[in-house]
Design a protein around this motif. Structure first.
Motif, PDB file in Angstrom:
ATOM      1  N   UNK A   1       0.846  -1.188   0.000  1.00  0.00           N
ATOM      2  CA  UNK A   1       0.000   0.000   0.000  1.00  0.00           C
ATOM      3  C   UNK A   1       0.882   1.239   0.000  1.00  0.00           C
ATOM      4  N   UNK A   2       0.533   2.209  -0.810  1.00  0.00           N
ATOM      5  CA  UNK A   2       1.208   3.505  -0.809  1.00  0.00           C
ATOM      6  C   UNK A   2       0.125   4.564  -0.675  1.00  0.00           C
ATOM      7  N   UNK A   3      -0.037   5.092   0.525  1.00  0.00           N
ATOM      8  CA  UNK A   3      -1.019   6.145   0.745  1.00  0.00           C
ATOM      9  C   UNK A   3      -0.321   7.491   0.658  1.00  0.00           C
ATOM     10  N   UNK A   4      -1.006   8.450   0.062  1.00  0.00           N
ATOM     11  CA  UNK A   4      -0.410   9.758  -0.167  1.00  0.00           C
ATOM     12  C   UNK A   4      -1.262  10.860   0.446  1.00  0.00           C
ATOM     13  N   UNK A   5      -0.631  11.660   1.298  1.00  0.00           N
ATOM     14  CA  UNK A   5      -1.297  12.828   1.874  1.00  0.00           C
ATOM     15  C   UNK A   5      -1.121  14.009   0.921  1.00  0.00           C
ATOM     16  N   UNK A   6      -2.106  14.899   0.931  1.00  0.00           N
ATOM     17  CA  UNK A   6      -2.030  16.105   0.108  1.00  0.00           C
ATOM     18  C   UNK A   6      -2.790  17.219   0.798  1.00  0.00           C
TER      19      UNK A   6
ATOM     20  N   UNK B   1      -6.095  12.058   1.910  1.00  0.00           N
ATOM     21  CA  UNK B   1      -5.216  10.913   1.735  1.00  0.00           C
ATOM     22  C   UNK B   1      -5.821  10.037   0.646  1.00  0.00           C
ATOM     23  N   UNK B   2      -4.991   9.628  -0.289  1.00  0.00           N
ATOM     24  CA  UNK B   2      -5.446   8.757  -1.371  1.00  0.00           C
ATOM     25  C   UNK B   2      -4.558   7.519  -1.412  1.00  0.00           C
ATOM     26  N   UNK B   3      -5.081   6.465  -2.001  1.00  0.00           N
ATOM     27  CA  UNK B   3      -4.308   5.238  -2.186  1.00  0.00           C
ATOM     28  C   UNK B   3      -3.777   5.242  -3.613  1.00  0.00           C
ATOM     29  N   UNK B   4      -2.454   5.212  -3.725  1.00  0.00           N
ATOM     30  CA  UNK B   4      -1.799   5.254  -5.026  1.00  0.00           C
ATOM     31  C   UNK B   4      -2.106   3.977  -5.800  1.00  0.00           C
ATOM     32  N   UNK B   5      -2.549   4.153  -7.050  1.00  0.00           N
ATOM     33  CA  UNK B   5      -2.892   3.032  -7.943  1.00  0.00           C
ATOM     34  C   UNK B   5      -3.860   2.052  -7.299  1.00  0.00           C
ATOM     35  N   UNK B   6      -4.852   2.588  -6.581  1.00  0.00           N
ATOM     36  CA  UNK B   6      -5.798   1.753  -5.826  1.00  0.00           C
ATOM     37  C   UNK B   6      -6.551   0.760  -6.712  1.00  0.00           C
ATOM     38  N   UNK B   7      -7.025   1.217  -7.873  1.00  0.00           N
ATOM     39  CA  UNK B   7      -7.816   0.335  -8.734  1.00  0.00           C
ATOM     40  C   UNK B   7      -6.953  -0.817  -9.267  1.00  0.00           C
TER      41      UNK B   7
ATOM     42  N   UNK C   1     -10.126   7.324  -1.645  1.00  0.00           N
ATOM     43  CA  UNK C   1      -9.635   8.643  -1.252  1.00  0.00           C
ATOM     44  C   UNK C   1     -10.464   9.112  -0.064  1.00  0.00           C
ATOM     45  N   UNK C   2      -9.853   9.936   0.786  1.00  0.00           N
ATOM     46  CA  UNK C   2     -10.585  10.450   1.938  1.00  0.00           C
ATOM     47  C   UNK C   2     -10.130  11.864   2.258  1.00  0.00           C
ATOM     48  N   UNK C   3     -11.088  12.704   2.636  1.00  0.00           N
ATOM     49  CA  UNK C   3     -10.780  14.022   3.176  1.00  0.00           C
ATOM     50  C   UNK C   3     -10.750  13.838   4.689  1.00  0.00           C
ATOM     51  N   UNK C   4      -9.574  13.968   5.292  1.00  0.00           N
ATOM     52  CA  UNK C   4      -9.450  13.760   6.737  1.00  0.00           C
ATOM     53  C   UNK C   4     -10.004  14.962   7.494  1.00  0.00           C
ATOM     54  N   UNK C   5      -9.652  16.172   7.041  1.00  0.00           N
ATOM     55  CA  UNK C   5     -10.122  17.368   7.734  1.00  0.00           C
ATOM     56  C   UNK C   5      -9.651  18.604   7.023  1.00  0.00           C
ATOM     57  N   UNK C   6     -10.041  19.783   7.571  1.00  0.00           N
ATOM     58  CA  UNK C   6      -9.602  21.026   6.959  1.00  0.00           C
ATOM     59  C   UNK C   6      -9.375  22.111   7.999  1.00  0.00           C
ATOM     60  N   UNK C   7      -8.353  22.911   7.731  1.00  0.00           N
ATOM     61  CA  UNK C   7      -8.094  24.132   8.493  1.00  0.00           C
ATOM     62  C   UNK C   7      -8.829  25.239   7.768  1.00  0.00           C
ATOM     63  N   UNK C   8      -9.487  26.128   8.506  1.00  0.00           N
ATOM     64  CA  UNK C   8     -10.155  27.222   7.822  1.00  0.00           C
ATOM     65  C   UNK C   8     -10.119  28.491   8.669  1.00  0.00           C
ATOM     66  N   UNK C   9     -10.179  29.639   7.959  1.00  0.00           N
ATOM     67  CA  UNK C   9     -10.171  30.939   8.611  1.00  0.00           C
ATOM     68  C   UNK C   9     -11.605  31.360   8.895  1.00  0.00           C
TER      69      UNK C   9
ATOM     70  N   UNK D   1     -14.577  12.162   5.260  1.00  0.00           N
ATOM     71  CA  UNK D   1     -15.441  11.739   4.149  1.00  0.00           C
ATOM     72  C   UNK D   1     -14.646  10.936   3.134  1.00  0.00           C
ATOM     73  N   UNK D   2     -15.222   9.844   2.677  1.00  0.00           N
ATOM     74  CA  UNK D   2     -14.565   9.018   1.677  1.00  0.00           C
ATOM     75  C   UNK D   2     -15.077   9.305   0.281  1.00  0.00           C
ATOM     76  N   UNK D   3     -14.226   9.033  -0.693  1.00  0.00           N
ATOM     77  CA  UNK D   3     -14.571   9.219  -2.111  1.00  0.00           C
ATOM     78  C   UNK D   3     -14.142   7.987  -2.883  1.00  0.00           C
ATOM     79  N   UNK D   4     -14.891   7.666  -3.921  1.00  0.00           N
ATOM     80  CA  UNK D   4     -14.426   6.681  -4.891  1.00  0.00           C
ATOM     81  C   UNK D   4     -13.762   7.467  -6.012  1.00  0.00           C
TER      82      UNK D   4
END
Length: 193
Positions: free
Chosen positions: A40-45, A110-116, A155-163, A175-178
Motif C-alpha cells: 500500500x502507498x497512501x499519499x497525503x495532500x 489521503x489517497x491510495x496510489x494506484x488503488x484500482x 480517497x478520503x478528506x481527513x479534515x480542513x483548516x479554515x479561517x 469523508x470518503x470518495x471513490x
C-alpha cells in the motif's frame, strides 16, 4: 492534552493558542493484514481553497509532486511509500501567517496510489488519523481518529483548516470518495493531466 475530535466537530486552533504561527499536520494509518498482492502507498495532500471551495491555480495543490506552495505557507515533508512504523506516516507543515489572503481553507486528504490497479481501498486501512501540533514546542493541539467507517473508498478528506473571523479553526471531516486522487482533484478544481 490534545483535543480529540469526532466526525463533524470543529475546534479553534488559535483561540486557545494566541501567537500560534507554525503547525505540523501529521497523518497516519496502518494497513490491515490482507494479502492484496501489492504494497500500500497512501499519499497525503493539501488543497489550498478559496471561498468557492476550489483552488485558484494549479500550484494550490500541494502533494508529492509539488512539495511546496509558492507562498511558502504549506510544505509537504515527502512521500512515505509504505506507511510502516509508529506515529505520523506523512507530514505537512503550515505557516498560518503566510497563507495567502485569498485562501480561506486548507483541506487535507489521503489517497491510495494506484488503488484500482492494486485492488485496494480504505476498507483495508485501519487506525487512520490526523493530528495537528505546534511546530515550535511540539505540543499536540488536536487529533481526529477516523474510525473504521470506510469500505470501497480510495480517497478520503481527513479534515480542513479554515479561517473564520481572524481565527484558524479545524473541521474533522472524515469523508470518503471513490475515484481516488482524480475525484478529489475534480472536486477541488485541479486539472489532472
Amino acid at each position: 492534552m490534545p483535543v480529540c475530535l469526532t466526525k463533524g466537530q470543529k475546534v479553534s486552533l488559535t483561540k486557545g493558542n494566541p501567537g500560534l504561527k507554525k503547525v505540523v499536520v501529521g497523518l497516519g494509518w496502518d494497513v490491515n493484514q490482507f494479502d492484496t498482492g501489492g504494497a500500500f502507498d497512501l499519499d497525503a495532500a493539501a488543497f489550498l481553497l478559496t471561498d468557492s471551495g476550489r483552488v485558484s491555480r494549479q500550484e494550490d495543490f500541494v502533494f508529492y509532486g509539488n512539495l511546496k506552495h509558492p507562498s511558502g505557507s504549506v510544505e509537504h515533508m515527502g512521500d512515505n511509500l509504505t506507511g510502516e512504523g509508529e506515529g505520523d506516516d506523512e507530514q505537512i507543515k503550515i505557516s498560518l501567517d503566510q497563507v495567502p489572503e485569498n485562501i480561506s481553507k486548507v483541506a487535507f486528504t489521503v489517497t491510495i496510489y494506484e488503488a484500482e490497479t492494486r485492488r485496494q481501498n480504505f476498507g483495508q486501512v485501519s487506525n487512520a488519523f490526523i493530528r495537528i501540533y505546534n511546530e515550535e514546542n511540539g505540543e499536540e493541539l488536536l487529533r481526529y481518529d477516523l474510525g473504521e467507517d470506510f469500505s470501497i473508498e480510495t480517497a478520503a478528506v481527513f479534515g480542513e483548516l479554515y479561517k473564520n473571523n481572524g481565527e484558524w479553526k479545524f473541521n474533522a471531516i472524515g469523508s470518503g470518495y471513490q475515484g481516488g486522487l482524480a475525484a478529489l482533484c475534480a472536486n477541488y478544481g485541479v486539472e489532472v493531466g
